[in-house]
Motif scaffolding. Structure first.
Motif, mmCIF file in Angstrom:
data_model
loop_
_atom_site.group_PDB
_atom_site.id
_atom_site.type_symbol
_atom_site.label_atom_id
_atom_site.label_comp_id
_atom_site.label_asym_id
_atom_site.label_seq_id
_atom_site.Cartn_x
_atom_site.Cartn_y
_atom_site.Cartn_z
ATOM 1 N N SER A 186 11.321 -15.660 -10.113
ATOM 2 C CA SER A 186 12.582 -16.223 -9.610
ATOM 3 C C SER A 186 12.320 -17.063 -8.371
ATOM 4 O O SER A 186 11.272 -16.945 -7.730
ATOM 5 N N ARG B 275 12.755 -13.957 -24.082
ATOM 6 C CA ARG B 275 14.189 -13.688 -23.987
ATOM 7 C C ARG B 275 14.454 -12.301 -23.395
ATOM 8 O O ARG B 275 15.449 -12.097 -22.689
ATOM 9 N N ILE C 199 14.355 -12.811 -19.742
ATOM 10 C CA ILE C 199 15.563 -13.520 -19.274
ATOM 11 C C ILE C 199 16.742 -12.548 -19.163
ATOM 12 O O ILE C 199 17.473 -12.521 -18.173
ATOM 13 N N ASN D 293 18.798 -11.395 -15.909
ATOM 14 C CA ASN D 293 20.246 -11.650 -15.880
ATOM 15 C C ASN D 293 21.027 -10.394 -15.532
ATOM 16 O O ASN D 293 22.047 -10.446 -14.842
ATOM 17 N N ARG E 107 19.182 -15.836 -12.164
ATOM 18 C CA ARG E 107 19.111 -16.868 -13.216
ATOM 19 C C ARG E 107 18.389 -18.133 -12.776
ATOM 20 O O ARG E 107 18.367 -19.109 -13.519
ATOM 21 N N GLU F 66 17.972 -23.784 -21.074
ATOM 22 C CA GLU F 66 19.263 -23.449 -20.437
ATOM 23 C C GLU F 66 19.036 -23.035 -18.981
ATOM 24 O O GLU F 66 19.784 -23.442 -18.089
ATOM 25 N N LEU F 67 17.977 -22.242 -18.743
ATOM 26 C CA LEU F 67 17.671 -21.824 -17.362
ATOM 27 C C LEU F 67 17.392 -23.041 -16.479
ATOM 28 O O LEU F 67 17.821 -23.086 -15.324
ATOM 29 N N ILE G 20 20.535 -24.520 -15.402
ATOM 30 C CA ILE G 20 21.217 -23.734 -14.366
ATOM 31 C C ILE G 20 20.603 -24.051 -13.001
ATOM 32 O O ILE G 20 21.310 -24.322 -12.037
ATOM 33 N N SER G 21 19.255 -24.033 -12.950
ATOM 34 C CA SER G 21 18.573 -24.237 -11.665
ATOM 35 C C SER G 21 18.593 -25.698 -11.237
ATOM 36 O O SER G 21 18.445 -26.010 -10.061
ATOM 37 N N PHE H 274 26.516 -20.906 -12.066
ATOM 38 C CA PHE H 274 25.950 -19.615 -12.475
ATOM 39 C C PHE H 274 24.639 -19.298 -11.754
ATOM 40 O O PHE H 274 23.983 -18.322 -12.066
ATOM 41 N N ARG H 275 24.262 -20.153 -10.790
ATOM 42 C CA ARG H 275 23.040 -19.917 -10.018
ATOM 43 C C ARG H 275 23.130 -18.630 -9.246
ATOM 44 O O ARG H 275 24.216 -18.298 -8.740
#
Ligand code: THU
Length: 157
Positions: free
Chosen positions: A42, A66, A69, A73, A78, A110-111, A114-115, A156-157
């Motif tokens: 992270s 996954r 992940i 989560n 995330r 997707e991650l 988000i980042s 969603f961070r």
């Protein structure tokens, strides 16, 4: 995408790969007997690991990437810088690196959305004598993501 030796990895990259290797040994793999471990780093320096969890209904199987992940989560994390992946067969060591499957690439993409930055992907053979460093953008060019749906997932961070 570049080949690199274990010795040339940074301490952080080496630790992450070693964490993935440790997680690999927890695989629930009665069907394929293939063990996969993944470790996510992270942004705030925490490591989250996962291994593959198989199921008699084969399609219900969840890959190591996954699993990691989902585990992160569950702690509300995330935003990641890196992920390391390593695998081993029951009766053989992988000679090549194990790279994330298509579904996992989609989830890793997707991650990165988000980042807001690309995710480094470190892939290794069982004995760590073949290692490739890539990024999720490189592994999933023109990926379909939240932006395509007009959705901003940065909150969603
Ligand atoms: N598997 C992973 O966990 N990650 C990958 O990147 C490739 C495949 C697992 C799923 C299944 O349990 C086994 O490896 C064989 O496909």
């Amino acid at each position: 995408m570049k080949n690199i030796t274990y010795e040339k990895l940074s301490v952080i990259q080496r630790k992450l790969l070693d964490a993935a290797e440790k997680a690999m040994k927890t695989a629930y793999n009665p069907y394929s007997h293939f063990m996969v471990g993944a470790a996510l780093l992270s942004q705030d320096g925490k490591t989250f690991t996962g291994s593959n969890v198989e199921n008699a209904g084969y399609s219900a199987t969840i890959c190591a990437e996954r699993s990691a992940i989902v585990s992160a989560n569950a702690k509300g994390i995330r935003v990641f810088d890196k992920v390391a992946i390593i695998a081993k067969g029951e009766t053989f060591d992988t000679k090549d690196v194990t790279s994330p499957c298509g579904v996992c690439r989609q989830m890793l993409f997707e991650l990165s959305q988000i980042s807001g930055k690309d995710l480094e992907v470190i892939m290794s053979s069982t004995k760590k004598d073949k290692i490739i460093i890539s990024t999720i953008k490189e592994l999933l060019p023109l990926g379909f993501g939240p932006k395509d749906l007009g959705i901003d997932v940065k909150k969603f961070r």
